[in-house]
Design a protein around this motif. Sequence first.
Motif, PDB file in Angstrom:
ATOM      1  N   MET A  83      20.710  48.330  30.449  1.00 32.92           N
ATOM      2  CA  MET A  83      22.141  48.410  30.741  1.00 32.92           C
ATOM      3  C   MET A  83      22.632  47.058  31.258  1.00 32.92           C
ATOM      4  O   MET A  83      21.885  46.315  31.907  1.00 32.92           O
ATOM      5  N   ARG A  84      23.887  46.770  30.971  1.00 31.27           N
ATOM      6  CA  ARG A  84      24.533  45.568  31.472  1.00 31.27           C
ATOM      7  C   ARG A  84      25.780  45.966  32.250  1.00 31.27           C
ATOM      8  O   ARG A  84      26.526  46.856  31.843  1.00 31.27           O
ATOM      9  N   LEU A  85      25.999  45.265  33.364  1.00 30.45           N
ATOM     10  CA  LEU A  85      27.192  45.480  34.178  1.00 30.45           C
ATOM     11  C   LEU A  85      28.106  44.277  33.995  1.00 30.45           C
ATOM     12  O   LEU A  85      27.814  43.186  34.486  1.00 30.45           O
ATOM     13  N   ASP A  86      29.192  44.470  33.273  1.00 29.75           N
ATOM     14  CA  ASP A  86      30.158  43.404  32.999  1.00 29.75           C
ATOM     15  C   ASP A  86      31.416  43.690  33.807  1.00 29.75           C
ATOM     16  O   ASP A  86      32.313  44.406  33.360  1.00 29.75           O
ATOM     17  N   LEU A  87      31.464  43.121  35.013  1.00 27.72           N
ATOM     18  CA  LEU A  87      32.632  43.286  35.877  1.00 27.72           C
ATOM     19  C   LEU A  87      33.593  42.126  35.649  1.00 27.72           C
ATOM     20  O   LEU A  87      33.180  40.964  35.612  1.00 27.72           O
ATOM     21  N   ARG A  88      34.862  42.441  35.537  1.00 29.01           N
ATOM     22  CA  ARG A  88      35.871  41.410  35.311  1.00 29.01           C
ATOM     23  C   ARG A  88      37.115  41.735  36.133  1.00 29.01           C
ATOM     24  O   ARG A  88      37.435  42.884  36.378  1.00 29.01           O
ATOM     25  N   GLY A  89      37.810  40.664  36.521  1.00 25.66           N
ATOM     26  CA  GLY A  89      39.109  40.800  37.169  1.00 25.66           C
ATOM     27  C   GLY A  89      39.068  41.645  38.421  1.00 25.66           C
ATOM     28  O   GLY A  89      38.213  41.498  39.292  1.00 25.66           O
ATOM     29  N   GLU A  90      40.027  42.571  38.507  1.00 21.22           N
ATOM     30  CA  GLU A  90      40.153  43.407  39.699  1.00 21.22           C
ATOM     31  C   GLU A  90      38.943  44.310  39.903  1.00 21.22           C
ATOM     32  O   GLU A  90      38.641  44.698  41.030  1.00 21.22           O
ATOM     33  N   ALA A  91      38.245  44.650  38.822  1.00 24.00           N
ATOM     34  CA  ALA A  91      37.066  45.512  38.954  1.00 24.00           C
ATOM     35  C   ALA A  91      35.997  44.849  39.805  1.00 24.00           C
ATOM     36  O   ALA A  91      35.288  45.513  40.571  1.00 24.00           O
ATOM     37  N   ALA A  92      35.842  43.529  39.683  1.00 22.04           N
ATOM     38  CA  ALA A  92      34.862  42.817  40.506  1.00 22.04           C
ATOM     39  C   ALA A  92      35.409  42.533  41.892  1.00 22.04           C
ATOM     40  O   ALA A  92      34.677  42.592  42.887  1.00 22.04           O
ATOM     41  N   ALA A  93      36.718  42.220  41.983  1.00 17.88           N
ATOM     42  CA  ALA A  93      37.292  41.862  43.277  1.00 17.88           C
ATOM     43  C   ALA A  93      37.278  43.033  44.254  1.00 17.88           C
ATOM     44  O   ALA A  93      37.202  42.821  45.464  1.00 17.88           O
TER      45      ALA A  93
ATOM     46  N   GLY B 184      49.900  35.083  49.533  1.00 16.85           N
ATOM     47  CA  GLY B 184      48.993  35.007  48.388  1.00 16.85           C
ATOM     48  C   GLY B 184      47.602  34.531  48.711  1.00 16.85           C
ATOM     49  O   GLY B 184      46.687  34.711  47.890  1.00 16.85           O
ATOM     50  N   GLY B 185      47.398  33.928  49.885  1.00 20.16           N
ATOM     51  CA  GLY B 185      46.072  33.405  50.217  1.00 20.16           C
ATOM     52  C   GLY B 185      44.982  34.458  50.243  1.00 20.16           C
ATOM     53  O   GLY B 185      43.946  34.297  49.582  1.00 20.16           O
ATOM     54  N   PRO B 186      45.151  35.574  50.967  1.00 20.43           N
ATOM     55  CA  PRO B 186      44.087  36.597  50.981  1.00 20.43           C
ATOM     56  C   PRO B 186      43.779  37.149  49.601  1.00 20.43           C
ATOM     57  O   PRO B 186      42.618  37.346  49.239  1.00 20.43           O
ATOM     58  N   GLY B 187      44.840  37.408  48.806  1.00 18.23           N
ATOM     59  CA  GLY B 187      44.599  37.920  47.456  1.00 18.23           C
ATOM     60  C   GLY B 187      43.889  36.911  46.574  1.00 18.23           C
ATOM     61  O   GLY B 187      43.036  37.274  45.753  1.00 18.23           O
ATOM     62  N   LEU B 188      44.237  35.622  46.743  1.00 16.19           N
ATOM     63  CA  LEU B 188      43.576  34.593  45.949  1.00 16.19           C
ATOM     64  C   LEU B 188      42.107  34.477  46.326  1.00 16.19           C
ATOM     65  O   LEU B 188      41.236  34.333  45.451  1.00 16.19           O
ATOM     66  N   LEU B 189      41.800  34.540  47.625  1.00 17.14           N
ATOM     67  CA  LEU B 189      40.402  34.504  48.047  1.00 17.14           C
ATOM     68  C   LEU B 189      39.638  35.714  47.513  1.00 17.14           C
ATOM     69  O   LEU B 189      38.478  35.601  47.096  1.00 17.14           O
ATOM     70  N   GLU B 190      40.307  36.860  47.505  1.00 18.76           N
ATOM     71  CA  GLU B 190      39.658  38.064  46.960  1.00 18.76           C
ATOM     72  C   GLU B 190      39.386  37.899  45.465  1.00 18.76           C
ATOM     73  O   GLU B 190      38.330  38.293  44.966  1.00 18.76           O
ATOM     74  N   ARG B 191      40.346  37.308  44.759  1.00 15.01           N
ATOM     75  CA  ARG B 191      40.151  37.081  43.328  1.00 15.01           C
ATOM     76  C   ARG B 191      39.014  36.105  43.080  1.00 15.01           C
ATOM     77  O   ARG B 191      38.182  36.306  42.187  1.00 15.01           O
ATOM     78  N   LEU B 192      38.973  35.019  43.865  1.00 15.86           N
ATOM     79  CA  LEU B 192      37.873  34.063  43.720  1.00 15.86           C
ATOM     80  C   LEU B 192      36.530  34.729  44.020  1.00 15.86           C
ATOM     81  O   LEU B 192      35.527  34.451  43.363  1.00 15.86           O
ATOM     82  N   GLY B 193      36.524  35.610  45.030  1.00 16.79           N
ATOM     83  CA  GLY B 193      35.295  36.339  45.315  1.00 16.79           C
ATOM     84  C   GLY B 193      34.876  37.230  44.163  1.00 16.79           C
ATOM     85  O   GLY B 193      33.688  37.335  43.843  1.00 16.79           O
ATOM     86  N   GLY B 194      35.862  37.886  43.525  1.00 14.67           N
ATOM     87  CA  GLY B 194      35.537  38.714  42.359  1.00 14.67           C
ATOM     88  C   GLY B 194      34.970  37.889  41.215  1.00 14.67           C
ATOM     89  O   GLY B 194      34.003  38.297  40.561  1.00 14.67           O
ATOM     90  N   GLU B 195      35.555  36.724  40.969  1.00 14.13           N
ATOM     91  CA  GLU B 195      35.039  35.864  39.904  1.00 14.13           C
ATOM     92  C   GLU B 195      33.629  35.376  40.244  1.00 14.13           C
ATOM     93  O   GLU B 195      32.762  35.293  39.358  1.00 14.13           O
ATOM     94  N   ALA B 196      33.401  35.052  41.516  1.00 21.18           N
ATOM     95  CA  ALA B 196      32.063  34.607  41.916  1.00 21.18           C
ATOM     96  C   ALA B 196      31.043  35.739  41.762  1.00 21.18           C
ATOM     97  O   ALA B 196      29.912  35.510  41.323  1.00 21.18           O
ATOM     98  N   LEU B 197      31.440  36.960  42.136  1.00 18.09           N
ATOM     99  CA  LEU B 197      30.526  38.100  42.001  1.00 18.09           C
ATOM    100  C   LEU B 197      30.224  38.373  40.528  1.00 18.09           C
ATOM    101  O   LEU B 197      29.072  38.619  40.157  1.00 18.09           O
ATOM    102  N   ALA B 198      31.262  38.331  39.686  1.00 23.18           N
ATOM    103  CA  ALA B 198      31.034  38.541  38.257  1.00 23.18           C
ATOM    104  C   ALA B 198      30.131  37.457  37.684  1.00 23.18           C
ATOM    105  O   ALA B 198      29.244  37.731  36.864  1.00 23.18           O
ATOM    106  N   GLY B 199      30.335  36.214  38.129  1.00 23.41           N
ATOM    107  CA  GLY B 199      29.467  35.130  37.663  1.00 23.41           C
ATOM    108  C   GLY B 199      28.037  35.291  38.129  1.00 23.41           C
ATOM    109  O   GLY B 199      27.096  34.984  37.385  1.00 23.41           O
TER     110      GLY B 199
END
Length: 764
Positions: free
Chosen positions: A255-265, A29-44
């Motif tokens: 235009m606005r780009l609203d990336l969330r979840g897997e779309a950002a990751a 789960g570590g790589p997937g969790l890091l990818e998810r955190l990266g997606g949240e950081a990118l969306a933020g």
Amino acid sequence: MVRGEWGWRGALVVGLGVLIGVLVAVAAGGPGLLERLGGEALAGRFAQVQRAAPGIVHSARIDPEDPPPGVESDLRADLARYGTAIENASPAALRGALVLDSTRITLPTVDADVAGGASLSLVYASDAPGRGAYVAGRAPRARGQVVELAVSERTRDALRLRVGQRIDLRGGALTNVQAVGRVVGIYRAEGGQGPQSHGDGGRAHERLWGEKPLLARPLPGPAGTAPDVGALIAPRAAEILQNQADAELTVEWNMRLDLRGEAAARFVGDRGARDFQRLMARYPIAAKEAFCNVETYGGKWCVLGTHPASELTTDTELTDAFEEFRARWRQANVVMSFAPASLLGVGLAAVAVTSLLVVRRRLDGDRLRRARGASATALALGRAGESAPAAVLGAGLGCAAAAAVPGSSPAYGQGLAVACGCWLLLPALTWFAVRDRAVLREPASRGAGRRLVVEALVLLLAAGGVLALRARGTEGAAGPDPLIAAVPVLLGLATVAVLVRCYPWPVRAVARWSGRGRGTVALVALSRAAKEAPARGLALLVLVVTLAGAVFGGLVLGTLVEGRHSATAWQVGADASFLGAERDPGTAERLARARGVRKTATVRQLRVDPVSGRDGGRYGISSLVGVDGAKLRAAAPGSPAARALHDAGLTRGGGGRDIRVLASEGHTGDLLTFMRLGKETRLRIVGTLPQDVARDPALGPVRGATAPRQHLLVADNRDLRAFKAAEFEESALLLYGARTDTRALRSLVPRAAPRSRRTPTTTG
């Protein structure tokens, strides 16, 4: 006896299974969790960028309407139709995330004939508040040749307006205008829900008030001038005024780009980054073709309803923000990968120690079985069968835990590999302990020599890892960094080796001292502790490696937090700052009078390439930074730049021809010259610039705007009065106040278009 043996084995299976489960969960789960955190950081990061300006701005220039005979203009419907076409041109991978946020037409200001006069900014905004936000009247509509206006409550109170009041509109920045305006609505700028709110309620209009603050509240003009106010209009009103002025207007589709979840990751890794860059490169072309599939080469061969229009142009800050995020995330990922690597190291050490203890506990029985004819391979296979339930239990628990993490894709292969490694460790150690060479030969002397070699190798590797990390830092390739992961483990192993070797000496000394007494308890206890020190090294190994990982992780976290604070202080320079103050003195003046702002100081920078006044040799490309020395010293007494200017006597001003500077390199009294507007400008070095001035956060907002240069020259702004505002590369108004209101400051500044840096920033 049999029941106790089975109870011991059951506890071992459960404990080892839980430990293996933790390791499998981290590995899978570590790589997937890091990818998810990266997606949240990118969306933020995207959300942060789009708070200051729209993510993507499509714009087209339109001329006054030229309708064919019998055709009437319906600009509102035309704008909506083309906005839908532009939105539908978004790539399939961004469909639903890249949405049309608003359509805007902003007219140049006109003069309004009201009490005291006013400079009126007229805006059509598709995201304007709806009926629920109006406290009186209604939204503007198309009504013949009358320009219907809607203003905020604050504008109504400031200009003493009422619904139904007529206002004469005359030419200002929009020339040749003579029209009649009529106030038809008063809206509440802080609330209301319109048809374009996208479900955000009153918050949906905060972007409109931030990007067009005059629509929310009037702003007093500079001394002796009329206030600046804003009003909403209908598209038809924009056409009426455009036709009178025969002016060119610009339509913007935001235009606005609203990336969330897997779309950002999915865009975090290297492959995802290439996909995002390819999508952002193709979208402007697709939008341009959807708007008008004609190459105009600067002309207006396209049409927007009944208006001749230019081709669609696209501007965005998302690509630059993505590249900046990508560079920072690569480094952050290298550092964050230390956490799972350290946890895996500690867990594997615990599994190894547990396996060694099992082997030692059962070594006498295994040797007896070997004497009775059992082979080492058979005993190892027996241990494999005994530890298999623990491995199966751990693999199941770990994979289930990894799958329970939302928004991530577990790497089951890595988890199963860790489970297999933990499972095979016990049979491998068993085979090594009961093999023929180990049973038939006394290994004491050779074992001691091998241990010394291993311990020396661990010490050398730990020292080499620390030196390499200090020399290289955390700059490395993307993904897990073996060096960062290995250093804390090596330091823990080295610490255990040193403790095990050094621990017996002081214990033996104390034992000899206690032997002089009458009692024997202390002597026996201390002597036994000194003799059995190596046997306790296994438990000490796990403890010290765990502590090493925790301490190293704390140091990494502290370094990151300190670096973030330093970077923020360097970027802002004060409690708040406004970039581009010289280009917008009106806004700078309003910010200086804002609530909570106690003191201000201006910092400016320009590029110079002077030569020596003595021999004509080049001095080198330098940054000449001007500072309000006296004001900065009063606002920030600890500022190195303010202190250096005051100590050199530059804050008192000078009436000479030369500009007095403190230089990072040069001798006091040296003269430097450079050409400015065809005339020679002289710089006189009056002192050496202290080293800490180059790191003064007060200079950060302007120095960070350009790449580092060879030299730094600092002068007081009083000596730079001859320079015009346009000559400075960057300027910043530093705002000081313990109770500055960030939202109030931002509301005073029109939010900038993409690639602009006019938005004020704060340390909060």
